[in-house]
Design an enzyme around this catalytic site. Structure first.
Site: not given
Length: 662
Positions: A140, A231
């Site tokens: 993250e 991602d």
């Protein structure tokens, strides 16, 4: 045909562009929550991971970097040999990034665990892909410079953050390469992801992407890098992206562009790092990407750049509890392979926060975390009573342990029960979630936002949707158990469910003092209406039974209603029987015994009361946003046991967990 058009265009502009070059550093990061549902995992493999690498195989000149969390790599190796072999065969054009094996937020776990998790993934990559990783995917993109020393000790040379990390510190120019930073004499390089590219790929058309890449080109060959690392799930799993990337050919066209256009050269991060000098020295603030700052902000009106990731421990007490239980276990860690595996799995990040993904709102993620927490406790074989400040709030909790149950009492919050584990099932019956107001609750719309083809269909553009039958409630207190309410005859199941009933006592959230540590006895002096009152409660844990005793002494003259509240979590609510009846939305009983049979756990939970009580049972839902738009989730059952009283009250019961006969 697309390649021919590119070549014609290049021929027409040859002399203008011959000295320009863009080094594309393209990376994908793929991860699933530990022990996610098989259908989700196989769906991601089918929709995104496998077709991505199958498309990449057609373009041997396209180099890129990839990161898969270690446990996901293990799952693929075990369950899809075709995909795993394909990744191995492509390793000559891939750079594998390391990270925490079970995808923890590295800054949120102890140094010893951080090093162990990185080394575990390093070893897996070396063994299976014949590479020694020197790059690390920062989960993250949560950056704290305190992690630098540990990364250096693990052989990591560079990490990836967002350009927002730099911009938030006033650095807005020259972000097409890497910088160096240091801590405690250890040095590491930092690459900033280009947010514009991150939002465009794969949502904008190829011409738009080409213009973005060429805008980064420079007359000094090799100086500028177009940096993108995002991602892997956005290439097939995110809404509408499978058709976009594969049916409509976006990914193939992108790879064609990058391998046919002589201005664009794809490189791995390692190649760029080894052939380009640093752009300078930098010190970055503790930060994540911009959206994460919005999600973690405690007060957006007074936060110039959003919040830091650890604010989720403040926003969601259940997140803090899981995190601090893991820290507690890490302090006690022993040289036992099973213990360490369970500990590291419990450190997975997904359950601890909430943004556009479900996170802490997903009961299955919390169940997974508790499964490994309880397994660690089983290995440690805890003492009968342990007094320790688990959640770092300055107040001690009481851990009561038996051979079959583990119960944790929080004296400074109504002397309530905050965790109750069935040891053999590794299941926390109090894995509840308190309903809270979220910013997006004010953005409810009746249907999914429609976007035309010119708009970016990124997941961050989702609009929160709720049907008219979905109700949004916020709780006045944490949904723990054995909470003591003092109400009146207006209390009914409807205002209990909506959390709007009259509260005439001061005991629910009040701190209690311990008066007998050996027997876990607690006392609180408070008020009922305006009259003085004293409440004493005690706990006794014995094998499979928890005996709870509550006594009230007061000066109140009016007839009051004492209501004892429990909130119980189950994995499969449609498999429950309440006093031999199927579970309904709302249920009421007058009884001395309440039994809950769970055919999933194969356990029967029984409340045995000294006197008959009135019982309310209702389902407790939360409404939260997710990658698909909105989740309406059954979090737990709320139970209330009621007795009328005046002045004084003695309320005792035995909670028992037994194996079901069927």
């Amino acid at each position: 045909m697309y390649c021919n058009l590119i070549r014609v265009k290049l021929a027409n502009n040859f002399w203008d562009d011959m000295m320009k070059k863009t080094k594309l550093l393209f990376g994908v990061h793929s991860h699933q929550p530990v022990d996610n549902f098989d259908e989700v995992l196989f769906g991601a493999i089918t929709k995104a991971y496998k077709p991505f690498f199958q498309t990449l195989k057609l373009f041997p000149d396209f180099k890129c970097s990839v990161h898969f969390s270690g446990w996901l790599l293990e799952f693929i190796k075990k369950n899809d040999n075709e995909l795993f072999s394909l990744m191995q065969n492509l390793s000559n054009q891939l750079e594998f990034f390391s990270g925490g094996f079970y995808e923890p937020i590295l800054a949120s776990i102890p140094s010893c665990d951080r090093i162990a998790q990185i080394q575990k993934l390093n070893s897996f990559i070396e063994e299976n892909f014949n590479q020694t990783p020197i790059g690390l995917w920062l989960t993250e993109r949560v950056w704290e410079d305190s992690i630098i020393s540990d990364l250096s000790l693990c052989g990591i040379k560079y990490v990836i953050v967002d350009d927002y990390h730099f911009i938030a510190n006033g650095i807005t120019q020259n972000l097409h390469g890497y910088y160096l930073t240091e801590n405690n004499s250890h040095k590491i390089a930092i690459f900033p992801i280009n947010k514009s590219l991150r939002y465009s790929i794969p949502f904008n058309d190829i011409d738009h992407i080409e213009k973005q890449l060429l805008s980064i080109s420079t007359t000094k060959e090799g100086d500028n890098g177009a940096i993108i690392f995002d991602d892997g799930e956005k290439f097939g799993v995110w809404p509408q992206t499978h058709d976009l990337c594969y049916t409509n050919g976006w990914l193939k066209n992108f790879f064609e562009l990058c391998t046919a256009d002589t201005i664009i050269e794809t490189q791995t991060y390692r190649e760029f790092f080894e052939t380009n000098r640093a752009l300078g020295l930098v010190y970055l603030p503790t930060l994540s990407y911009e959206e994460m700052g919005e999600w973690s902000a405690l007060d957006e009106a007074h936060s110039s750049r959003g919040g830091i990731w650890k604010n989720f421990f403040i926003k969601y007490p259940q997140s803090n509890w899981i995190h601090k239980r893991v820290l507690e276990l890490s302090k006690k860690q022993i040289n036992d392979e099973n213990f360490l595996e369970c500990l590291y799995r419990a450190e997975c990040n997904d359950v601890l926060w909430h943004g556009v993904f479900g996170g802490i709102y997903l009961p299955n993620l919390r169940d997974t975390a508790y499964r490994y927490i309880v397994e660690c406790e089983n290995i440690l074989k805890s003492k009968a009573i342990e007094i320790v400040d688990i959640d770092f709030d300055g107040h001690d909790e009481y851990k009561l342990s038996s051979s079959e149950l583990l119960c944790i009492v929080k004296p400074n919050y109504g002397a309530s029960v905050v965790e109750l584990d069935i040891r053999d099932k590794k299941f926390n019956l109090l894995n509840t979630l308190t309903r809270k107001a979220e910013k997006y609750h004010n953005q409810v719309q009746s249907k999914y936002q429609e976007q035309n083809n010119s708009e970016i269909k990124t997941i961050h553009s989702n609009v929160f949707i709720s049907g008219t039958d979905k109700q949004i409630y916020a709780d006045r207190y944490q949904k723990y158990s054995n909470l003591d309410h003092i109400s009146d005859k207006s209390l009914n199941i409807e205002n209990f469910k909506t959390n709007m009933f009259a509260e005439h006592g001061s005991f629910v959230r009040s701190p209690y003092e311990s008066i007998d540590e050996k027997r876990a006895v607690f006392k609180c002096k408070g008020k009922i209406l305006q009259s003085k009152a004293e409440l004493t409660k005690s706990y006794m844990l014995d094998k499979n039974s928890l005996i709870c005793d509550t006594r009230i002494k007061s000066e109140v003259e009016e007839s009051m209603v004492y209501a004892n509240e429990w909130n119980l979590h189950f994995a499969m609510y449609d498999m429950l029987k309440i006093n031999n009846l199927s579970l309904a939305e709302d249920m009421t009983f007058f009884t001395k015994t309440l039994s809950i049979s769970d055919s999933y756990l194969k356990k029967t939970l029984t409340f045995d009361f000294e006197d008959e009580v009135e019982v309310f049972i209702c389902k407790n839902y939360t409404l939260s946003q997710s990658e698909s738009g909105v989740d309406y989730t059954l979090q737990h059952l709320s139970l209330m046991f009621m007795r009328n009283f005046t002045k004084d009250l003695k309320f005792s019961f035995c909670f028992k967990v037994q194996n079901s006969l069927t």
